[in-house]
Design an enzyme around this catalytic site. Structure first.
Site, mmCIF file in Angstrom:
data_model
loop_
_atom_site.group_PDB
_atom_site.id
_atom_site.type_symbol
_atom_site.label_atom_id
_atom_site.label_comp_id
_atom_site.label_asym_id
_atom_site.label_seq_id
_atom_site.Cartn_x
_atom_site.Cartn_y
_atom_site.Cartn_z
ATOM 1 N N GLY A 58 0.937 -1.232 0.070
ATOM 2 C CA GLY A 58 -0.050 -0.047 0.077
ATOM 3 C C GLY A 58 0.913 1.240 0.062
ATOM 4 O O GLY A 58 2.076 1.137 0.353
ATOM 5 N N CYS A 109 5.391 -5.959 1.968
ATOM 6 C CA CYS A 109 5.847 -4.326 1.859
ATOM 7 C C CYS A 109 5.107 -3.818 2.708
ATOM 8 O O CYS A 109 5.298 -3.955 4.000
ATOM 9 C CB CYS A 109 5.429 -3.890 0.318
ATOM 10 S SG CYS A 109 6.130 -2.478 -0.005
ATOM 11 N N TYR A 110 3.951 -2.910 2.552
ATOM 12 C CA TYR A 110 3.428 -2.385 3.565
ATOM 13 C C TYR A 110 2.737 -3.236 4.410
ATOM 14 O O TYR A 110 2.492 -3.077 5.708
ATOM 15 C CB TYR A 110 1.959 -1.272 2.922
ATOM 16 C CG TYR A 110 1.256 -0.562 3.954
ATOM 17 C CD1 TYR A 110 1.799 0.535 4.662
ATOM 18 C CD2 TYR A 110 0.207 -1.193 4.441
ATOM 19 C CE1 TYR A 110 1.077 1.087 5.786
ATOM 20 C CE2 TYR A 110 -0.740 -0.699 5.380
ATOM 21 C CZ TYR A 110 -0.379 0.576 5.958
ATOM 22 O OH TYR A 110 -0.942 1.166 6.926
ATOM 23 N N HIS A 121 8.705 -7.551 -3.107
ATOM 24 C CA HIS A 121 7.191 -8.116 -3.484
ATOM 25 C C HIS A 121 7.648 -9.379 -4.501
ATOM 26 O O HIS A 121 8.048 -9.676 -5.819
ATOM 27 C CB HIS A 121 6.922 -6.934 -4.817
ATOM 28 C CG HIS A 121 6.456 -5.871 -4.149
ATOM 29 N ND1 HIS A 121 5.227 -5.757 -3.973
ATOM 30 C CD2 HIS A 121 7.028 -4.816 -3.933
ATOM 31 C CE1 HIS A 121 4.918 -4.495 -2.982
ATOM 32 N NE2 HIS A 121 5.967 -3.990 -3.215
ATOM 33 N N GLU A 171 5.457 -11.333 -5.763
ATOM 34 C CA GLU A 171 4.377 -11.489 -6.774
ATOM 35 C C GLU A 171 4.699 -10.949 -8.306
ATOM 36 O O GLU A 171 4.417 -11.342 -9.035
ATOM 37 C CB GLU A 171 3.114 -11.023 -6.423
ATOM 38 C CG GLU A 171 2.968 -9.168 -6.536
ATOM 39 C CD GLU A 171 3.747 -8.721 -5.249
ATOM 40 O OE1 GLU A 171 4.161 -9.386 -4.522
ATOM 41 O OE2 GLU A 171 3.281 -7.641 -4.876
ATOM 42 N N SER A 201 -22.836 -10.439 -26.527
ATOM 43 C CA SER A 201 -22.072 -9.386 -27.305
ATOM 44 C C SER A 201 -21.144 -9.865 -28.128
ATOM 45 O O SER A 201 -20.560 -9.258 -29.346
ATOM 46 C CB SER A 201 -21.562 -8.367 -26.321
ATOM 47 O OG SER A 201 -20.402 -9.013 -25.830
ATOM 48 N N GLY A 202 -20.770 -11.279 -27.944
ATOM 49 C CA GLY A 202 -19.732 -11.647 -28.851
ATOM 50 C C GLY A 202 -18.411 -11.458 -28.319
ATOM 51 O O GLY A 202 -17.160 -11.936 -28.611
ATOM 52 N N GLY A 203 -18.245 -10.689 -27.166
ATOM 53 C CA GLY A 203 -17.314 -10.691 -26.474
ATOM 54 C C GLY A 203 -16.686 -11.905 -25.503
ATOM 55 O O GLY A 203 -17.314 -12.663 -25.388
ATOM 56 N N VAL A 204 -15.518 -11.936 -25.210
ATOM 57 C CA VAL A 204 -15.014 -13.053 -24.178
ATOM 58 C C VAL A 204 -15.884 -13.426 -23.243
ATOM 59 O O VAL A 204 -16.273 -14.794 -23.201
ATOM 60 C CB VAL A 204 -13.672 -12.953 -23.822
ATOM 61 C CG1 VAL A 204 -13.143 -14.200 -23.192
ATOM 62 C CG2 VAL A 204 -12.669 -12.458 -25.005
ATOM 63 N N ASP A 205 -16.300 -12.725 -22.338
ATOM 64 C CA ASP A 205 -17.035 -12.833 -21.126
ATOM 65 C C ASP A 205 -18.425 -13.491 -21.294
ATOM 66 O O ASP A 205 -18.774 -14.385 -20.995
ATOM 67 C CB ASP A 205 -17.110 -11.756 -20.192
ATOM 68 C CG ASP A 205 -15.700 -11.168 -19.891
ATOM 69 O OD1 ASP A 205 -14.790 -12.168 -20.148
ATOM 70 O OD2 ASP A 205 -15.544 -9.725 -19.569
ATOM 71 N N SER A 206 -19.236 -12.591 -22.325
ATOM 72 C CA SER A 206 -20.551 -12.967 -22.712
ATOM 73 C C SER A 206 -20.642 -14.432 -23.153
ATOM 74 O O SER A 206 -21.546 -15.353 -23.004
ATOM 75 C CB SER A 206 -21.263 -12.052 -23.326
ATOM 76 O OG SER A 206 -21.072 -11.664 -24.424
ATOM 77 N N SER A 207 -19.452 -14.477 -24.151
ATOM 78 C CA SER A 207 -19.474 -15.917 -25.030
ATOM 79 C C SER A 207 -19.233 -17.025 -24.062
ATOM 80 O O SER A 207 -19.755 -18.243 -24.231
ATOM 81 C CB SER A 207 -18.360 -15.949 -25.854
ATOM 82 O OG SER A 207 -18.641 -14.797 -26.888
ATOM 83 N N LYS A 212 -9.867 -12.646 -16.053
ATOM 84 C CA LYS A 212 -9.983 -12.925 -17.516
ATOM 85 C C LYS A 212 -9.165 -14.109 -18.043
ATOM 86 O O LYS A 212 -9.711 -14.764 -18.960
ATOM 87 C CB LYS A 212 -9.366 -11.607 -18.125
ATOM 88 C CG LYS A 212 -9.896 -11.289 -19.508
ATOM 89 C CD LYS A 212 -11.062 -10.843 -19.548
ATOM 90 C CE LYS A 212 -11.764 -10.427 -20.951
ATOM 91 N NZ LYS A 212 -12.934 -9.667 -20.902
#
Ligand code: XMP
Length: 511
Positions: free
Chosen positions: A55, A82-83, A169, A171, A223-229, A367
């Site tokens: 942070g 870190c923080y 870090h 990560e 919509s044809g986007g990744v998520d809705s597909s 994603k």
């Protein structure tokens, strides 16, 4: 109860990255802002480990985020980063101070001692540092387990209580053995088993929705986007014809996109798909409109109206599906930032469609995990790896007023550019790339004649999160080919420029 890790967010820039790194190890992780969950809730939720994020604050600053120290007494292992490391020290009576010689930033040589967190990590390795404050005196019961030239306590631990803190870090990929350290924390210290797999997720979700929604009437805006597909295919596998997908073609899609979406879902997946060809409705509403935010607003509203009209024809809907993914639901621990553009998508649907419940099958996924599920479900590569495409579509890529004529020019130019990127095998070199039809005309020469045609701008960006982005250094040869083809093949274009602005100060889209 499913095993999981809590990423307790203190406003660090890497909070999502931490959760993704944990999930890469097949351990489920959730991010919660520090002020939205109490130690008691943490205990009741059954988390097997906690990671305090970094942070931007200093622990002695009154306004800095603090947390109830009883969290350290729950018997749940904690890793402070870190923080989060400084906070853990502060909570248990350690002393924090500000580095005299200023911040320690970037790749740094790290010396580690023998310790559970550093199992398999060489005594000397490289870590990523980004801090000004550090733990000067570790709390009672803690041992110093790593140091750097500038930082005498780069890591500390109280093995008895399973409390670990690192100033660097793990990560970030620049920390050479960061993955190993996280694995040590997850598997040796938190005793996780690593069974969070996308195949299982898909199977479990299909079973879950089959049982829950099997006989209900379910509606999804595709919509044809990744998520809705991916949401659509997942639910189609669960409930088949009880799912109706409505695909609103607003006439602002890229070349051949509407047909491709229709073909894929209707033919490949045999879905109950309704395609609404509403281009005329949208173009009529957009006539004479030049202001970007107004365009977005009109398209967002009209989308809802069209969808509403369609839903009415279907009768009673029991469930509305939303393609919400995890980054949409993560709340920030430190308040919201300013709105630069209003991203109108399908967000307004729940207000106008009458339904009993919402289903959000991808709510837990990042994603890349959505893409993995999509691949496992057999969704074509072009869709799963589709670059982001804004809800308002080409409307925000035709600068100024939108006309069918301008859309046609843009569609052709954009298709050529995308084709050339694909021909060069560079689709994965850039995260988003497209053409823009500017409102600038310029003088050209073709044969012996003077021309006065449109200017197309090409844009390609490299980014992790679309909050910041660099313009992609596409090869000159590729740009030359695209430029030459566009000016030769697209009537009305006499000039092509390449956008070399990063974000900030520019945004990705021109409008
Ligand atoms: P900007 O232009 O804000 O874009 O830098 C960041 C990302 O968001 C996308 N974008 C939108 N997506 N509705 C959307 O669904 C919108 O109105 C919208 N505006 C921008 C943009 O394509 C990029 O991926």
């Amino acid at each position: 109860m499913e095993e999981k890790i809590l990423v307790l967010d203190f406003g660090g820039q890497y909070n999502q990255l931490i959760a993704r790194r944990v999930r890469e190890q097949h351990v489920f992780a959730e991010i919660k802002p520090y002020n939205k969950i109490t130690p008691e809730q943490i205990k009741n939720e059954g988390y097997g480990g906690i990671i305090f994020t970094g942070g931007p604050n200093s622990v002695y600053d009154e306004r800095s985020p603090h947390y109830d120290p009883s969290v350290l007494e729950l018997g749940i292992p904690v890793l402070g980063i870190c923080y989060g490391d400084q906070l853990m020290a502060y909570m248990t009576g350690g002393e924090i101070c500000s580095a005299k010689e200023g911040s320690e930033y970037g790749k740094t040589v790290l010396h580690t001692l023998d310790d559970k967190l550093f199992k398999g990590v060489p005594e000397e390795s490289v870590c990523w540092m980004s801090h000004t404050d550090y733990v000067k005196v570790p709390p009672k019961g803690f041992l110093i387990t790593a140091y750097t030239d500038k930082c005498p306590c780069a890591a500390m631990c109280d093995e008895e209580r399973n409390l670990y803190g690192v100033q660097f870090h793990p990560e970030v990929t620049h920390t050479e053995f960061g993955k190993q350290m996280l694995r040590n924390f997850l598997f040796d210290i938190c005793k996780m088993s690593g069974t969070w797999l996308m195949e299982d997720f898909a199977k479990r979700s299909i079973e879950k929705y089959k049982a829950k929604l099997g006989d209900k009437k379910v509606l999804l805006a595709l919509s044809g986007g990744v998520d809705s597909s991916v949401a659509a295919v997942l639910l189609n596998s669960a409930i088949g014809k009880n799912l109706t997908c409505v695909f609103v073609d607003h006439g602002l899609l890229r070349k051949d996109e509407g047909d491709f979406v229709e073909k894929t879902f209707r033919e490949k997946f045999g879905m109950n798909l309704i395609r609404v060809n509403a281009a005329e409705r949208f173009l009529t509403k957009l006539k004479g409109v030049t202001e970007p935010e107004k365009k977005r607003k009109i398209i967002g509203e009209e989308f809802i109206r069209v969808f509403e009209d369609e839903a009415k024809k279907l009768g009673k809907i029991n469930v509305l599906v939303q393609g919400t993914i995890y980054p949409d639901v993560i709340e920030s621990g430190l308040g919201d930032s300013a709105v630069i553009k209003s991203h109108h998508n399908v967000g307004g649907l729940p207000d106008v469609i009458a339904f009993d419940e919402i289903a959000e099958p991808l709510r837990e996924l990042f994603k890349d995990e959505v893409r993995e599920v999509g691949t496992k479900l057999g969704i074509p590569y072009e869709l799963v790896w589709r670059q982001p495409f804004p809800g308002p579509g080409l409307a925000v890529r035709v600068i100024g007023e939108i006309t069918e004529e301008k859309l046609k020019i843009l569609r052709e130019a954009d298709a050529i550019f995308r084709e050339e990127v694909a021909n060069a095998g560079l689709e994965r070199m850039t995260n988003q790339y497209f053409a823009v039809l500017t409102d600038t005309r310029s003088v050209g020469v073709m044969g012996d004649a003077r021309t006065y045609g449109n200017t197309i701008a090409l844009r390609a960006v490299t980014t992790d999160d679309f909050m910041t982005a660099e313009w992609t250094r596409l090869p000159y040869d590729l740009l030359e080919k695209a430029s030459s083809r566009i000016t030769n093949e697209v009537k009305g274009v006499s000039r092509v420029v390449y956008d070399i602005t990063s974000k900030p100060p520019a945004t990705v889209e021109w409008e």
